[in-house]
Design an enzyme around this catalytic site. Structure first.
Site, PDB file in Angstrom:
ATOM      1  N   HIS A 229       0.870  -1.183   0.000  1.00 40.34           N
ATOM      2  CA  HIS A 229       0.000   0.000   0.000  1.00 40.34           C
ATOM      3  C   HIS A 229       0.903   1.227   0.000  1.00 40.34           C
ATOM      4  O   HIS A 229       1.675   1.439   0.931  1.00 40.34           O
ATOM      5  CB  HIS A 229      -0.921   0.006   1.221  1.00 40.34           C
ATOM      6  CG  HIS A 229      -1.926   1.117   1.192  1.00 40.34           C
ATOM      7  ND1 HIS A 229      -3.196   0.963   0.659  1.00 40.34           N
ATOM      8  CD2 HIS A 229      -1.848   2.409   1.605  1.00 40.34           C
ATOM      9  CE1 HIS A 229      -3.854   2.108   0.759  1.00 40.34           C
ATOM     10  NE2 HIS A 229      -3.056   3.002   1.321  1.00 40.34           N
ATOM     11  N   CYS A 230       0.785   2.027  -1.044  1.00 42.25           N
ATOM     12  CA  CYS A 230       1.703   3.154  -1.241  1.00 42.25           C
ATOM     13  C   CYS A 230       1.060   4.454  -0.773  1.00 42.25           C
ATOM     14  O   CYS A 230       0.043   4.879  -1.337  1.00 42.25           O
ATOM     15  CB  CYS A 230       2.087   3.258  -2.713  1.00 42.25           C
ATOM     16  SG  CYS A 230       3.268   4.586  -3.060  1.00 42.25           S
TER      17      CYS A 230
END
Length: 314
Positions: free
Chosen positions: A104-105
């Site tokens: 998850h960026c």
């Protein structure tokens, strides 16, 4: 004129790939992996783990699932109430299971997975080229700044700041882009680097690697004209992936070439036919399973291992 044209090309490709990375919704497991209403009731009604195992085995017997938890259990998500496909993980931020989740960026406020991993790679590539281009074109004025070759105005401090910002981002982006290029060459995700996938026979950190060429095509597709454009062209459906099992699982069906299940073959072995038709040439390769072997394998998945236990896994 040449610098202006090159600048706007890099800028447009950078913005385009960044936009696609942010606004492409992560793909979730298809309905085949969700438990039916009766299975959900049975799972909630059964008080003991052994009884719950039987419910999960029955729900997963027709699914192309080859990975397991550390204890050998079928990978099940109790929040989404589904059997996890291979390489699928539950994101605690998005609160849902993501197909081929990489991470998850926070920079894009989105999960990077099967649906937008190509866009994320292009975003890194074009942002790196963009920063390098700015630093290179600004270098001569940066040198003049230190040699007192620029007019004594406030604009010269903007030139210095621009060069330092572009150079620092170039260094950080080059390391991140190089790392993900290595992941693509090995057909791994960031999560699989920290926790190697566990197959029914053993843990295999290179279980999904098919060689550099096929690994590259699995992310970018077969049409080379789309490789440099933020257009989805990845192969497969995100729910099932070709595997390379060096030491075959005794539960696997025999290979098309007549090799028995106990032989140690170096050839690529592919899982059963995916749930829905795919344009992936990797899944329809001549070395892939025959239809007969695939049907035989479907009847065996999830039924032969008595040690399966229900276990939650992120």
């Amino acid at each position: 004129v040449v610098c202006l044209v090159a600048y706007h090309i890099f800028f447009m490709l950078f913005v385009w790939s960044y936009w696609k990375t942010i606004f492409t919704l992560p793909m979730n497991p298809s309905k085949e992996f969700h438990l039916s209403y009766s299975d959900k009731e049975s799972l909630e009604r059964e008080p003991r783990g052994e009884s719950q195992q039987e419910v999960l085995r029955r729900a997963a017997k027709d699914l192309p699932i080859y990975t397991r938890t550390m204890s050998g259990a079928i990978r099940y998500c109790d929040r989404c109430q589904l059997v996890k496909p291979d390489r699928c993980h539950h994101c605690s931020v998005c609160d849902k299971c993501i197909l081929k989740m990489d991470h998850h960026c926070p920079w894009v406020n989105n999960c990077v997975g099967f649906s937008n991993y190509k866009f994320f790679l292009l975003f890194l590539a074009y942002s790196l080229l963009y920063c390098i281009f700015i630093a290179a074109t600004d270098l001569q004025y940066f040198i003049k700044f230190w040699t007192n070759g620029l007019p004594d105005t406030q604009a010269k401090f903007h030139i210095m700041f621009l060069f330092f910002a572009a150079a620092m981002f170039s260094v950080s982006l080059s390391s991140l882009f190089g790392y993900h290029c290595w992941l693509v060459s090995k057909n791994k995700s960031t999560l699989e680097v920290f926790r190697a996938p566990i197959f029914r026979h053993r843990t295999d950190k290179n279980g999904f690697s098919l060689g550099f060429s096929k690994n590259l095509r699995q992310v970018f597709g077969d049409e080379k004209k789309y490789w440099l454009l933020p257009v989805f062209s990845s192969l497969g459906d995100g729910c099932s992936f070709p595997t390379c099992l060096v030491n075959q699982d005794p539960e696997q069906a025999s290979t098309p070439g007549g090799l028995n299940s106990t032989s140690k073959s170096e050839n690529h072995l592919f899982p059963a036919k995916p749930l829905r038709d795919s344009q992936s040439h990797l899944l329809t390769d001549p070395q892939s399973w025959s239809d007969i072997s695939a049907k035989a394998e479907k009847g065996k998945v999830g039924m032969s291992n008595p040690a399966l236990t229900m276990e939650n896994e992120t």
